[in-house]
Each structure stands twice: as structure tokens, then as C-alpha cells.
Design a protein around this motif. Structure first.
Motif, PDB file in Angstrom:
ATOM      1  N   GLU A 255     -19.374   7.231 118.365  1.00 42.29           N
ATOM      2  CA  GLU A 255     -19.385   6.161 119.354  1.00 42.29           C
ATOM      3  C   GLU A 255     -20.795   5.975 119.919  1.00 42.29           C
ATOM      4  O   GLU A 255     -21.270   4.835 120.086  1.00 42.29           O
ATOM      5  CB  GLU A 255     -18.409   6.478 120.479  1.00 42.29           C
ATOM      6  N   ARG A 258     -22.851   4.032 117.468  1.00 45.68           N
ATOM      7  CA  ARG A 258     -22.514   2.606 117.464  1.00 45.68           C
ATOM      8  C   ARG A 258     -23.075   1.899 118.690  1.00 45.68           C
ATOM      9  O   ARG A 258     -23.595   0.782 118.598  1.00 45.68           O
ATOM     10  CB  ARG A 258     -20.995   2.422 117.424  1.00 45.68           C
ATOM     11  N   ALA A 262     -27.068   2.008 116.331  1.00 49.51           N
ATOM     12  CA  ALA A 262     -26.746   1.191 115.158  1.00 49.51           C
ATOM     13  C   ALA A 262     -27.547  -0.105 115.154  1.00 49.51           C
ATOM     14  O   ALA A 262     -27.635  -0.810 116.164  1.00 49.51           O
ATOM     15  CB  ALA A 262     -25.247   0.889 115.129  1.00 49.51           C
ATOM     16  N   ARG A 291     -22.919   8.502 110.304  1.00 52.96           N
ATOM     17  CA  ARG A 291     -23.672   7.864 111.382  1.00 52.96           C
ATOM     18  C   ARG A 291     -23.423   8.568 112.720  1.00 52.96           C
ATOM     19  O   ARG A 291     -22.925   7.974 113.679  1.00 52.96           O
ATOM     20  CB  ARG A 291     -23.328   6.371 111.458  1.00 52.96           C
TER      21      ARG A 291
END
Length: 577
Positions: A255, A258, A262, A291
Motif C-alpha cells: 500500500e 502504491r 508508484a 513492489r
């Protein structure tokens, strides 16, 4: 088996070297005895001369300094001890002007108990709007709050004592894995996470190039916070299975990626400090497809010289254990993920005193050997300020010479339990964090060029002979050996892309391995004698006519099939396949 180099080997940071600055001890520009941002600016050319790519700045945020800045009271400002936001912006610009990047320290497992988030959480009481920004619990059933044993569970703190402190005002306990002045944030609360992400974006918008994330794998705790197992001789339960790589840690880091990283227009660096992380977990954290983070700091190799009594129960290092550990991490992250390579930092003692020989006869040679071995592994090397000079542990005479809360708390707890005070001090001298925090040794003047005032912690007296001024003038110094290793990292593809294969894993004095890059047809051989005596070794076939790349003793003789290494000698050879 050789390690195949795939995954993130083409990322810019795979060819980079990071230099850690601990600002409090680096350079003092205003004679108050504490290092500051202007001091860092004034010494940037020194860092640039070393050839590193990234400057990692330990915390400079406002703080009560219970844990030397790792207890943050405001995430979006600079502590007046270190300067101002304008000073920080000037530092950041100066770092970028020299072609380097700057990484901030991110401390979000906990805040200071003086952070406005915590004061609102405490002062609002159990029904307050920010109560669940931190971890609060009532006393154990049937126990009077504030009495021994009434804590919500039996966990012990990293800094001695229980992990719970009772707040009389609100009638509950709050959790702190570290100091009582470092309450843990409640990452189960999405508002906490969003506030952290907003702060991180604020720094990125200001121009920083990434974050080193302090104890980031502790942010997820097992629901219910169950008791930990109590081992023989321990006062508290081991809560680590309930907060090391907890149940939602991968969710939280994905999270964070993101929300913060990101699709960012600049390629950033994210490294997670993760005590207790396993190779298997690290593969998940650093797998580019997931990621989460680019690399992790693991602690396995820096726990090999401690006995059953913990960190300050010092035992001799077995080289076979070190090779097995580092080799396992090379293999484990060889096809997925990436390694961080380090010997020391602000939390670890000086490596030349720990794994080398800091006697006058072998200090420089063993410091160069340790650097050579580390920098030839696959991963991103980290250099802690003064490591490039071979700075050693300090000769602390008494407990009054120490400043670190971990050492002071440990001494107080152990002596109160009846432990021999001199034995406790002996462990602190060997492993205490203050060894890494004595001032940077710039020259041979009274305070080593660190300050014209009174330093916050005493300068190591060996600065008369071990200092940057002397080493910059000596082309054979430890400093210039580091510079040559860093240059090799930038220019030799086998260090980034090459396979890794350990040689002689059961040898008790020899550390040897190869790096092979099929694309360039290059193979490197690393030989290091971790002992104070001559060592004769049998070499792999075909190395007799290889090229000497780096050596810590002038390489006057070619390698032979049966070769003798001098005490603490390290050599790196290259051949074309």
C-alpha cells in the motif's frame, strides 16, 4: 551452486554505493558541540571525493533526543540543533549539484511521546478521536493498574524493561517496543497510514530521493498482542514472533508503494531496516514484481558474535559462520530481490574492532580487507561515516562516558540485578552503539576537527593518527582503498551482474569466492586471510596469470596454484573467460 544474477541488477542503485551520515557526530559548524546540516554541507566535497552515489542522512527532525533523534516529535521540520528547513534545502541542492542523491531516515513504527499525534491520543482519553492512532490497552484483569505484572502482556523492550508504560491520566497502558518515550503507532488504523504517506510525499516533493525505513518490519502486530514465550533466565516474554514481519506487513508496504512511490517521475531508493527478517521473507519484500521495497537491511551476520545472553554477551566470531550467513543471503537473493551490504552503521560497533584487528600492526590492513570482502559481494554497499578511515571502537573508561539510552538502561538493569559491573561495562565497550557515534575524525587537533566547542561525546583519542586529513594525503590509506573499491563498483559489470560462488566454505581463516559474468566473459577471484598469520591456500585452476585488480598489500608476486597470503591480506584478481 553459483548464484544467478537476475531481477533488479539493471536498477541504478545496483551499481551505487551509499554513505551514511550521522549528523550529530559528523561536523559541527557553530561550536555547540553537536554536528549540524551546515557542517555536512561544508564536508560534502570530502564525501564526493570518496565517489559514493547516495548520502543517507540519519534523523534531523525535531526531537526530544531520548534516542538521539529516532524519537520524532515533528515529521515535517528540522530540529534547531541541526539547523532549519532552509539549511536542509541548501544541503539537498548541494548534494544534487555533486551528482549524488539524498535519502532520508523514515521512522514510522513509533513517534516521540511529545509528537502532537500522541499528546492528542493521550489527552483525549479512551474516547478521544485519536486514541487508536497508538496502541492502548487496559491493565490485566484483576490487577491494579501501574503495579508490576499488570502490563497488558509480558513483552520485553529492546531498551530493557517492559514494552508498556501506564498513563495515569487516561488509565491505560501504551505500547512501546523501544523507549517509553517512543510509543508505537497503530498501523491497523488507516488514518495513521494515510498521514504517514502524506508526510512521505511532502519530502519527495521537496526533492529527496528515497527513504531508509527504520525497523519497518515491526509495524504490523499480531491481533490480540498475545504473551511471548519466556526463555530460561529472562524476565520478560519474547514478543518478537508477534511483531517481526507481522500478518499485514506485506499489505502495508505494498500500500505504501502504491500511495507514495508508484509511477514517481524520479527513480527513488527504498531500503527497509528489518531486524529478524529471514531470507525467505526478504525475497518477498524485494521481489520487484511485488513492489514493496528495493532492498532490506538484515541482521543475521551482526548477531553471530553474541552468546545466549544477548547483544552484550560477546563471543568470538567464527569465520565459517560468517561465510555461511553471507553466502546464504547471496544465494537466497540471487535470482529474486537484492542485498544491502554493510558491516556497521549508527547501531553497530566499529567493524575493524569487531571483525578485524585494530592493533597498530594490522588496523589499516584488516580495515582494507573487510572493505574488499564486503564490496565484492552482490548487492549495494553502505559505508558508515569513518569506516572509510578505519575508525575503531572508543576506550570508554566508565558508564559516565556513554550517552546511548540502550547502553545506559542495560547497565542500570543488570547492575540492579547484581551483575558484575565491570563485566557489564566490558560488553558495552565491545558492542555499545556509542562506538559508532564518537565524532568523525577530520584531523589531529584537540577535538579532531569536529568542533571548536565541547563535543557532546568524547572524541576517540586515536584521532591523532587516524584522521581524514592524514589519509587524504596518503595514496595507500584506507580512504583511498575505499575509493578504489567504489570506482570498481561503477566500472566492473561482474560486480553487478556476476554469479557468486563461495570457495572453501569450511576453512576457518580463508574467505574466498568468485564472481562470474557470462555476458562480459569476466571472472573475479576474491581472497582474504582473516588471521594474523601467514596462510597457504590451494587456488582454483587457471588463476596463475590473472590480473590483480585490488590488493591491500602491494602485489609483488603473481598467484600460484599453492599460494601464501600474508596476515590480513586481501586480493582481487580478474581473468577473461
Amino acid at each position: 551452486m553459483p548464484v544467478n544474477a537476475t531481477g533488479p541488477a539493471d536498477a541504478w542503485w545496483s551499481r551505487a554505493v551509499v554513505y551514511q551520515v550521522y549528523p550529530r557526530s559528523f561536523a559541527d559548524s557553530n561550536a555547540d558541540g553537536i554536528g549540524d546540516l551546515q557542517g555536512v554541507i561544508e564536508r560534502l566535497d570530502y564525501i564526493a571525493q570518496l565517489g559514493v552515489d547516495v548520502l543517507w542522512l540519519s534523523p534531523v527532525y525535531p526531537s526530544p533526543h531520548d534516542d538521539n533523534g529516532y524519537d520524532i516529535s515533528d515529521y515535517q521540520d528540522i530540529d534547531p540543533l541541526f539547523g532549519t528547513l532552509d539549511d536542509f534545502d541548501r544541503l539537498l541542492a548541494a548534494v544534487h549539484e555533486r551528482g549524488m542523491k539524498l535519502v532520508m531516515d523514515l521512522v514510522v513504527n513509533h513517534t516521540s511521546d511529545e509528537h502532537p499525534w500522541f499528546t492528542a491520543s493521550r489527552d483525549g482519553g479512551p474516547a478521544g478521536p485519536r486514541r487508536d492512532w497508538y496502541v492502548w490497552r487496559p491493565a490485566c484483569d484483576g490487577m491494579r493498574p501501574g503495579t508490576p505484572g499488570a502490563e497488558p502482556n509480558n513483552w520485553g523492550s529492546f531498551f530493557s524493561g517492559p514494552t508498556w508504560t501506564y498513563d495515569e491520566t487516561s488509565g491505560e497502558y501504551y505500547l512501546h517496543l523501544f523507549s517509553r518515550k517512543q510509543p508505537d503507532l497503530n498501523w491497523e488504523n488507516p488514518d495513521v497510514r494515510q498521514a504517514v504517506y502524506a508526510m512521505m510525499r511532502w519530502w519527495l516533493e521537496r526533492g529527496v530521493d528515497g527513504f531508509r525505513m527504520d525497523v519497518i518490519n515491526l509495524i504490523s502486530k499480531t491481533p490480540g498482542l498475545p504473551d511471548g514465550a519466556v526463555h530460561e533466565g529472562d524476565r520478560y516474554g519474547d514478543g518478537s514472533p508477534h511483531y517481526i514481519c507481522g500478518p499485514r506487513i506485506h499489505e502495508f508496504l505494498a500500500e505504501m508503494h502504491r500511495e507514495v512511490f508508484a509511477d514517481h517521475p524520479r527513480r527513488l531508493l527504498t531500503v527497509g531496516e528489518m531486524p529478524g527478517v529471514t531470507v525467505e521473507e526478504a525475497r518477498l519484500f524485494t521481489d520487484p514484481a511485488r513492489r514493496e521495497v528495493d532492498m532490506v537491511f538484515q541482521f543475521e551476520h551482526v548477531g553471530l558474535d553474541q552468546g545466549p545472553g544477548g547483544k552484550f554477551d560477546v563471543r568470538p566470531l567464527k569465520l565459517t559462520d560468517l561465510k555461511a550467513s553471507l553466502g546464504r543471503w547471496q544465494t537466497g537473493l540471487g535470482d529474486t530481490g537484492w542485498n544491502s551490504l554493510y558491516w556497521t552503521n549508527h547501531d553497530q560497533p566499529r567493524v575493524v574492532s569487531r571483525f578485524g584487528d585494530d592493533s597498530p600492526a594490522f588496523r589499516e590492513r584488516s580495515a582494507k580487507l573487510l572493505a574488499t570482502v564486503l564490496h565484492l559481494h552482490r548487492g549495494t554497499p553502505y559505508v558508515y561515516q569513518g569506516e572509510e578511515l578505519g575508525m575503531a571502537n572508543a576506550p570508554f573508561a566508565s558508564i559516565e562516558d556513554f550517552r546511548d539510552i540502550e547502553s545506559l538502561n542495560h547497565h542500570a538493569e543488570q547492575t540492579a540485578l547484581g551483575a558484575d559491573a565491570e563485566r557489564v561495562l566490558a560488553g558495552l565497550r565491545r558492542r555499545g552503539r556509542d562506538n559508532a557515534r564518537t565524532p568523525m575524525q577530520w584531523d589531529a587537533t584537540d577535538h579532531a576537527g569536529f568542533t571548536t566547542g565541547t563535543p557532546w561525546i568524547a572524541v576517540n583519542p586515536d584521532h591523532r593518527t587516524v584522521n581524514a586529513e592524514a589519509q587524504l594525503a596518503d595514496p595507500d590509506s584506507v580512504f583511498h582503498h575505499y575509493r578504489r573499491l567504489i570506482d570498481l563498483r561503477h566500472t566492473e559489470p561482474a560486480l553487478t551482474h556476476g554469479d557468486f560462488q563461495m570457495l572453501h566454505p569450511d576453512h576457518e581463516q580463508l574467505y574466498a569466492f568468485t564472481r562470474h559474468d557470462a555476458a562480459s566473459g569476466t571472472e573475479l577471484l576474491v581472497l582474504a586471510n582473516f588471521s594474523g598469520a601467514d596462510l597457504t591456500v590451494d587456488l582454483p585452476e587457471g588463476w596463475e596469470h590473472s590480473e590483480t585488480l585490488i590488493a591491500n598489500i602491494p602485489a609483488t608476486t603473481a598467484l600460484t596454484a599453492r599460494h601464501t597470503l600474508h596476515p590480513w591480506e586481501a586480493r582481487v584478481h580478474r581473468c577473461r573467460t
